[in-house]
Design a protein around this motif. Structure first.
Motif, PDB file in Angstrom:
ATOM      1  N   TYR A  83      26.750  20.876  41.750  1.00 53.13           N
ATOM      2  CA  TYR A  83      28.189  20.875  42.033  1.00 53.13           C
ATOM      3  C   TYR A  83      28.816  22.241  41.758  1.00 53.13           C
ATOM      4  O   TYR A  83      29.846  22.355  41.084  1.00 53.13           O
ATOM      5  N   LEU A  84      28.216  23.267  42.291  1.00 49.65           N
ATOM      6  CA  LEU A  84      28.695  24.627  42.045  1.00 49.65           C
ATOM      7  C   LEU A  84      30.125  24.819  42.523  1.00 49.65           C
ATOM      8  O   LEU A  84      30.468  24.464  43.644  1.00 49.65           O
ATOM      9  N   GLY A  85      30.936  25.385  41.667  1.00 47.94           N
ATOM     10  CA  GLY A  85      32.313  25.692  42.007  1.00 47.94           C
ATOM     11  C   GLY A  85      33.303  24.587  41.713  1.00 47.94           C
ATOM     12  O   GLY A  85      34.514  24.819  41.713  1.00 47.94           O
ATOM     13  N   ILE A  86      32.810  23.383  41.420  1.00 48.76           N
ATOM     14  CA  ILE A  86      33.731  22.262  41.200  1.00 48.76           C
ATOM     15  C   ILE A  86      34.593  22.495  39.963  1.00 48.76           C
ATOM     16  O   ILE A  86      35.740  22.068  39.903  1.00 48.76           O
ATOM     17  N   GLU A  87      34.038  23.213  38.969  1.00 52.85           N
ATOM     18  CA  GLU A  87      34.788  23.422  37.724  1.00 52.85           C
ATOM     19  C   GLU A  87      36.072  24.211  37.938  1.00 52.85           C
ATOM     20  O   GLU A  87      37.065  24.009  37.235  1.00 52.85           O
ATOM     21  N   HIS A  88      36.067  25.127  38.914  1.00 54.54           N
ATOM     22  CA  HIS A  88      37.272  25.918  39.186  1.00 54.54           C
ATOM     23  C   HIS A  88      38.375  25.032  39.760  1.00 54.54           C
ATOM     24  O   HIS A  88      39.558  25.185  39.420  1.00 54.54           O
ATOM     25  N   TYR A  89      37.988  24.114  40.630  1.00 56.58           N
ATOM     26  CA  TYR A  89      38.964  23.188  41.202  1.00 56.58           C
ATOM     27  C   TYR A  89      39.514  22.254  40.127  1.00 56.58           C
ATOM     28  O   TYR A  89      40.713  21.983  40.079  1.00 56.58           O
ATOM     29  N   LEU A  90      38.627  21.757  39.275  1.00 52.64           N
ATOM     30  CA  LEU A  90      39.059  20.843  38.219  1.00 52.64           C
ATOM     31  C   LEU A  90      40.004  21.545  37.252  1.00 52.64           C
ATOM     32  O   LEU A  90      40.964  20.938  36.755  1.00 52.64           O
ATOM     33  N   ASP A  91      39.752  22.817  37.007  1.00 50.46           N
ATOM     34  CA  ASP A  91      40.624  23.584  36.109  1.00 50.46           C
ATOM     35  C   ASP A  91      42.020  23.722  36.714  1.00 50.46           C
ATOM     36  O   ASP A  91      43.037  23.556  36.025  1.00 50.46           O
ATOM     37  N   ARG A  92      42.064  24.013  38.020  1.00 49.87           N
ATOM     38  CA  ARG A  92      43.357  24.138  38.684  1.00 49.87           C
ATOM     39  C   ARG A  92      44.088  22.793  38.704  1.00 49.87           C
ATOM     40  O   ARG A  92      45.292  22.713  38.441  1.00 49.87           O
ATOM     41  N   ILE A  93      43.359  21.741  39.041  1.00 44.38           N
ATOM     42  CA  ILE A  93      43.979  20.420  39.151  1.00 44.38           C
ATOM     43  C   ILE A  93      44.594  19.999  37.820  1.00 44.38           C
ATOM     44  O   ILE A  93      45.720  19.505  37.766  1.00 44.38           O
ATOM     45  N   THR A  94      43.846  20.228  36.745  1.00 46.96           N
ATOM     46  CA  THR A  94      44.351  19.809  35.432  1.00 46.96           C
ATOM     47  C   THR A  94      45.414  20.761  34.898  1.00 46.96           C
ATOM     48  O   THR A  94      46.158  20.404  33.981  1.00 46.96           O
ATOM     49  N   ASP A  95      45.507  21.963  35.443  1.00 52.18           N
ATOM     50  CA  ASP A  95      46.647  22.837  35.146  1.00 52.18           C
ATOM     51  C   ASP A  95      47.908  22.296  35.825  1.00 52.18           C
ATOM     52  O   ASP A  95      48.985  22.262  35.234  1.00 52.18           O
ATOM     53  N   ASN A  99      48.251  15.354  33.130  1.00 55.05           N
ATOM     54  CA  ASN A  99      48.147  13.945  32.756  1.00 55.05           C
ATOM     55  C   ASN A  99      47.240  13.142  33.686  1.00 55.05           C
ATOM     56  O   ASN A  99      46.996  11.957  33.451  1.00 55.05           O
ATOM     57  N   PHE A 100      46.740  13.780  34.732  1.00 55.24           N
ATOM     58  CA  PHE A 100      45.831  13.141  35.687  1.00 55.24           C
ATOM     59  C   PHE A 100      44.437  13.135  35.049  1.00 55.24           C
ATOM     60  O   PHE A 100      43.769  14.154  34.978  1.00 55.24           O
TER      61      PHE A 100
END
Length: 293
Positions: A83-95, A99-100
């Motif tokens: 799942y390369l790159g997914i962590e960057h998206y998750l970081d943005r989403i949780t920024d 509360n999601f």
């Protein structure tokens, strides 16, 4: 703290996205992804830019990014590369939507059970733990990452002991901590600890997910131990070990690791499982080069 309903949704969605995963023993390595399939997410725009682009509606921007994550994970081609790159998206989403809770759980669990992705897993879980400090499961999963992913027992114990300080923690954790305090990085013991974890109960979807991933986790343990053993052999003897049997014959390891039928461990270049004929062909090629030199 996320409700039990939210948590069940989180686990269920995680299972649905991943799909069924065969166990390691008796597994068949997946075909490499073809070029037209996306196997890595490129970093999204910075959080500040997404705030501006969403015209003050960060939740909407988070929803768009989340749909991309769901599509990426659900494609089936992302798993092979961790799942390369997914962590960057998750970081943005949780920024954008702190509360999601789904991104913390889905990302943490997927990455926690992907070899060599433990750093990314721990980062998203740590962020979730900070947002939901009373939720014991974030600490528990960080312990899982440290032990089953990194084979770092002291680090794992810190997280597991944090988990039992929080309300509502699973009863099995105290006995699991006691077992872990007597543990080593031996893969057989890790397999036994995994069995205890799976028999301890918990959400059905979580148990099914871990059962599907257990083989890969133990395989990664064997892989890490073999890499360390091969490096020790080279330091001691001034040459590379050609076969796992060499490590056994010279006392670097005390027993042969298990392998699926027809597969052998390659330890010359990149430590991994391959069909035995491919491993022997690689050994022959290296031996011929050494003789020519």
């Amino acid at each position: 703290m996320p409700s039990s309903r939210d948590r069940n949704i989180s686990y269920t969605l995680g299972i649905a996205l991943v799909g069924s995963v065969v166990g390691w023993l008796g597994f068949a390595p997946p075909n490499p992804p073809t070029q037209q399939h996306i196997t890595e997410l490129q970093p999204p725009p910075p959080t500040e830019m997404l705030h501006v682009a969403s015209l003050g509606r960060p939740q909407a921007a988070a929803d768009i990014l989340w749909l991309q994550v769901v599509s990426f994970v659900g494609s089936g081609y992302s798993e092979a590369t961790g799942y390369l790159g997914i962590e960057h998206y998750l970081d943005r989403i949780t920024d954008l939507a702190p509360n999601f809770s789904l991104p913390y759980w889905i990302g943490g669990i997927l990455l926690a059970t992907s070899p060599e992705r433990t750093t990314a897993a721990d980062k998203i879980l740590a962020k979730g733990e900070q947002k939901f400090p009373d939720d014991w499961e974030f600490s528990q999963w960080r312990g899982f990452v440290a032990y089953f992913g990194e084979m770092n027992i002291p680090k794992a114990l810190v997280h597991y002991k944090n988990a039992v300080k929080k309300p509502g923690h699973a009863p099995y954790l105290k006995s699991f901590i006691q077992r872990l305090e007597r543990a080593s990085t031996d893969c057989t013991m890790m397999s036994e600890n995994m069995s205890q974890l799976l028999s301890a109960g918990g959400p059905t979807s979580t148990q099914e997910f871990l059962q599907g991933r257990a083989g890969k986790i133990i395989k990664n343990c064997v892989k890490m131990n073999l890499k360390q053993a091969a490096a020790s052999f080279r330091l001691r003897h001034g040459r590379i070990a050609m076969r796992v049997q060499d490590l056994l014959d010279y006392g670097i390891i005390d027993k042969m690791p298990p392998t699926p039928p027809g597969y052998c461990w390659s330890i010359i270049k990149k430590t991994d499982l391959h069909p035995c004929e491919e491993v022997e062909a690689e050994i022959k090629e290296v031996q011929q080069k050494m003789e020519a030199e």
